[in-house]
Design an enzyme around this catalytic site. Structure first.
Site, PDB file in Angstrom:
ATOM      1  N   TYR A 163      23.512   0.101  82.405  1.00  0.00           N
ATOM      2  CA  TYR A 163      22.598  -0.839  81.768  1.00  0.00           C
ATOM      3  C   TYR A 163      21.368  -0.159  81.176  1.00  0.00           C
ATOM      4  CZ  TYR A 163      25.411  -4.694  83.519  1.00  0.00           C
ATOM      5  OH  TYR A 163      26.446  -5.571  83.744  1.00  0.00           O
TER       6      TYR A 163
ATOM      7  N   GLN B 123      42.188  -1.479  58.495  1.00  0.00           N
ATOM      8  CA  GLN B 123      42.502  -2.873  58.168  1.00  0.00           C
ATOM      9  C   GLN B 123      43.979  -2.987  57.766  1.00  0.00           C
ATOM     10  OE1 GLN B 123      42.948  -3.737  54.691  1.00  0.00           O
ATOM     11  NE2 GLN B 123      42.989  -5.958  54.865  1.00  0.00           N
TER      12      GLN B 123
ATOM     13  N   ARG C  66      33.220  -1.359  69.822  1.00  0.00           N
ATOM     14  CA  ARG C  66      34.362  -0.596  70.303  1.00  0.00           C
ATOM     15  C   ARG C  66      35.690  -1.255  69.912  1.00  0.00           C
ATOM     16  NH1 ARG C  66      31.039  -1.307  75.003  1.00  0.00           N
ATOM     17  NH2 ARG C  66      32.592  -2.802  75.760  1.00  0.00           N
TER      18      ARG C  66
ATOM     19  N   LYS D 206      45.751  -0.985  54.941  1.00  0.00           N
ATOM     20  CA  LYS D 206      45.477   0.440  54.799  1.00  0.00           C
ATOM     21  C   LYS D 206      46.684   1.301  55.172  1.00  0.00           C
ATOM     22  CE  LYS D 206      41.245  -0.114  53.384  1.00  0.00           C
ATOM     23  NZ  LYS D 206      41.145  -1.576  53.386  1.00  0.00           N
TER      24      LYS D 206
ATOM     25  N   ARG E 136      24.141   2.991  74.467  1.00  0.00           N
ATOM     26  CA  ARG E 136      24.205   3.827  75.663  1.00  0.00           C
ATOM     27  C   ARG E 136      24.252   5.314  75.296  1.00  0.00           C
ATOM     28  NH1 ARG E 136      28.424  -0.226  77.404  1.00  0.00           N
ATOM     29  NH2 ARG E 136      27.371  -1.608  78.892  1.00  0.00           N
TER      30      ARG E 136
ATOM     31  N   HIS F 106      40.410   4.418  51.707  1.00  0.00           N
ATOM     32  CA  HIS F 106      41.711   4.467  51.033  1.00  0.00           C
ATOM     33  C   HIS F 106      42.403   5.814  51.208  1.00  0.00           C
ATOM     34  CE1 HIS F 106      40.603   1.226  47.753  1.00  0.00           C
ATOM     35  NE2 HIS F 106      40.573   0.759  48.989  1.00  0.00           N
TER      36      HIS F 106
ATOM     37  N   ASP G 174      33.233   7.649  51.683  1.00  0.00           N
ATOM     38  CA  ASP G 174      33.988   6.431  51.961  1.00  0.00           C
ATOM     39  C   ASP G 174      35.451   6.755  51.713  1.00  0.00           C
ATOM     40  OD1 ASP G 174      35.270   3.967  51.980  1.00  0.00           O
ATOM     41  OD2 ASP G 174      33.576   2.901  51.101  1.00  0.00           O
TER      42      ASP G 174
ATOM     43  N   PHE H   2      35.270  -1.781  47.090  1.00  0.00           N
ATOM     44  CA  PHE H   2      35.160  -3.004  47.876  1.00  0.00           C
ATOM     45  C   PHE H   2      33.695  -3.271  48.226  1.00  0.00           C
ATOM     46  CE2 PHE H   2      35.594  -5.263  52.048  1.00  0.00           C
ATOM     47  CZ  PHE H   2      36.109  -6.438  51.522  1.00  0.00           C
TER      48      PHE H   2
END
Length: 410
Positions: free
Chosen positions: A238, A199, A248, A202, A231, A176, A173, A102
């Site tokens: 902050y 996704q 996230r 999957k 962070r 799959h 990767d 992909f």
């Protein structure tokens, strides 16, 4: 008297389908619904502290994969990007990728201002070919991204040996490859880091989402910071120490994935066993060749079941027309990628919008013959949900191919 055997009418011409089962995806039950409903009622939908249900799922997934750390994020493209940055790539560095995968495997390399270097695939597995890998390494090479395509493990021993000799990072990767194994180790846990996608198509899904796993403390600390707007645990709300963004996932995704994870091992076992059985069936059909699972001990997750098509044994029928006939017979299938990644407009037209790619980089001169042949003439995919069927379903897949072949050759 005419003794010519009758030919079953093809479904594409109005005949009865050879494959009569529907294969729904995703699979869920009331426990999934209840888990999500509980989060909805709690009002705690977000994940500002990377805690709660998100942290629980990360620990569950790390334990499942046999890794020390797991860092969730919004998708599998971002998980690759986080890992590349954490691996220390710099603008203009080269990253080796296969051309049969992909777009995200290569496009994230551009996003971090690095140069994708395409290395051809093995004709028997469609995974990165270790024999071609070493010749592509230069002084600018920093990372190798082997893709466990369709859930079939790459030759990790050979890849890691090359990476070790050239002091390169290996980023698996495994988009799959949820639940797949190489010599008893879960894919994604073997290299420096492993990237997953959740996704909607999957094998483990929450509609969207991603994960990167690692055993490396420094990689974890950097990736954990990058996915949470830079962070650090030691800083204030902050305080932003690294150039990260909010990548996230939500609590809703996390609880859904926790429920789905409970099914993954059983589903992977079913797909793997069905794949072995289907290999034996298709090996008996002239002009059809399953991809190789040899020579090492593996567990295949079969996000795709791929077989190779030889049109010479099908009256020179083009692959796309053959696939259309199979799909009409009820087989959930596809002809796959139309061309290798380097032929995508983003590479051919140099639309990479990066400042560090040398002008000398010219993808119009790249040619990977195995990937070209797979795309144009050979590779046919059966989708993962179909591999959760019964042995009778696998029989019907083979029967659909025989039926179409018989009709074409007559």
């Amino acid at each position: 008297m005419d003794t010519t055997p009758s030919i079953a009418k093809l479904a594409i011409d109005g005949g009865e389908k050879a494959v009569k089962t529907n294969f729904p995806w995703p699979i869920y039950d009331e426990q999934d619904v209840q888990a999500v409903a509980d989060i909805v009622r709690s009002g705690q939908w977000g994940n500002p502290d990377c805690a709660g249900a998100v942290a629980e799922f990360e620990q569950q997934f790390a334990t499942y994969c046999g890794s020390k750390y797991a860092i969730s994020c919004v998708n599998g493209s971002v998980s690759l990007r986080l890992a590349l940055i954490a691996c220390g790539v710099r603008p203009g560095d080269e990253v080796i990728v296969p051309p049969y995968t992909f777009i995200a495997t290569a496009s994230v390399v551009l996003e971090v201002n690095c140069v994708p270097v395409f290395v051809d695939i093995d004709p028997n597995t469609y995974n990165l070919d270790p024999k071609a890998l070493e010749a592509a390494i230069t002084e600018r090479t920093k990372v190798i991204i082997p893709v466990h395509f369709a859930g079939l493990p790459c030759d990790m021993d050979a890849i890691l040996d090359i990476a070790s000799r050239y002091k390169l990072r290996v980023l698996e990767d495994a988009a799959h490859a949820h639940g797949a194994e190489y010599k008893g180790k879960k894919l994604g846990s073997i290299g420096d880091a492993g990237s997953f996608s959740f996704q909607s198509s999957k094998n483990l899904t929450s509609g969207e989402g991603g994960m990167v796993i690692t055993n490396d403390d420094a990689l974890y600390e950097t990736m954990n910071s990058l996915r949470n707007v830079g962070r650090l645990p030691s800083g204030q709300w902050y305080d932003h120490f690294n150039p990260g963004c909010n990548y996230r996932i939500t609590q809703l995704q996390a609880v859904l994935l926790s429920e789905q994870l409970k099914r993954l091992d059983e589903q992977t076992h079913i797909r793997n066993e069905n794949g072995i059985y289907l290999d034996n069936l298709l090996a008996d059909i002239e002009g059809i060749a399953p991809l190789s699972r040899e020579p090492v001990d593996i567990r295949h997750s079969y996000h795709l079941y791929i077989f190779r098509y030889n049109k010479a044994k099908f009256n020179q029928m083009p692959k796309q027309a053959f696939v259309a006939m199979l799909a009409a017979e009820g087989l959930p299938c596809s002809s796959g990628y139309p061309h290798p990644l380097y032929k995508q407009p983003v590479f051919q037209q140099k639309n990479w919008m990066c400042y560090a790619i040398p002008d000398s980089v010219d993808y119009s001169q790249v040619y990977c013959p195995v990937a070209e042949h797979a795309c144009a003439d050979e590779a046919i995919w059966i989708f993962q949900q179909a591999m959760l069927g019964t042995r009778s379903d696998m029989d019907s897949f083979a029967e659909a191919i025989r039926k179409v072949q018989h009709a074409i050759n007559q």
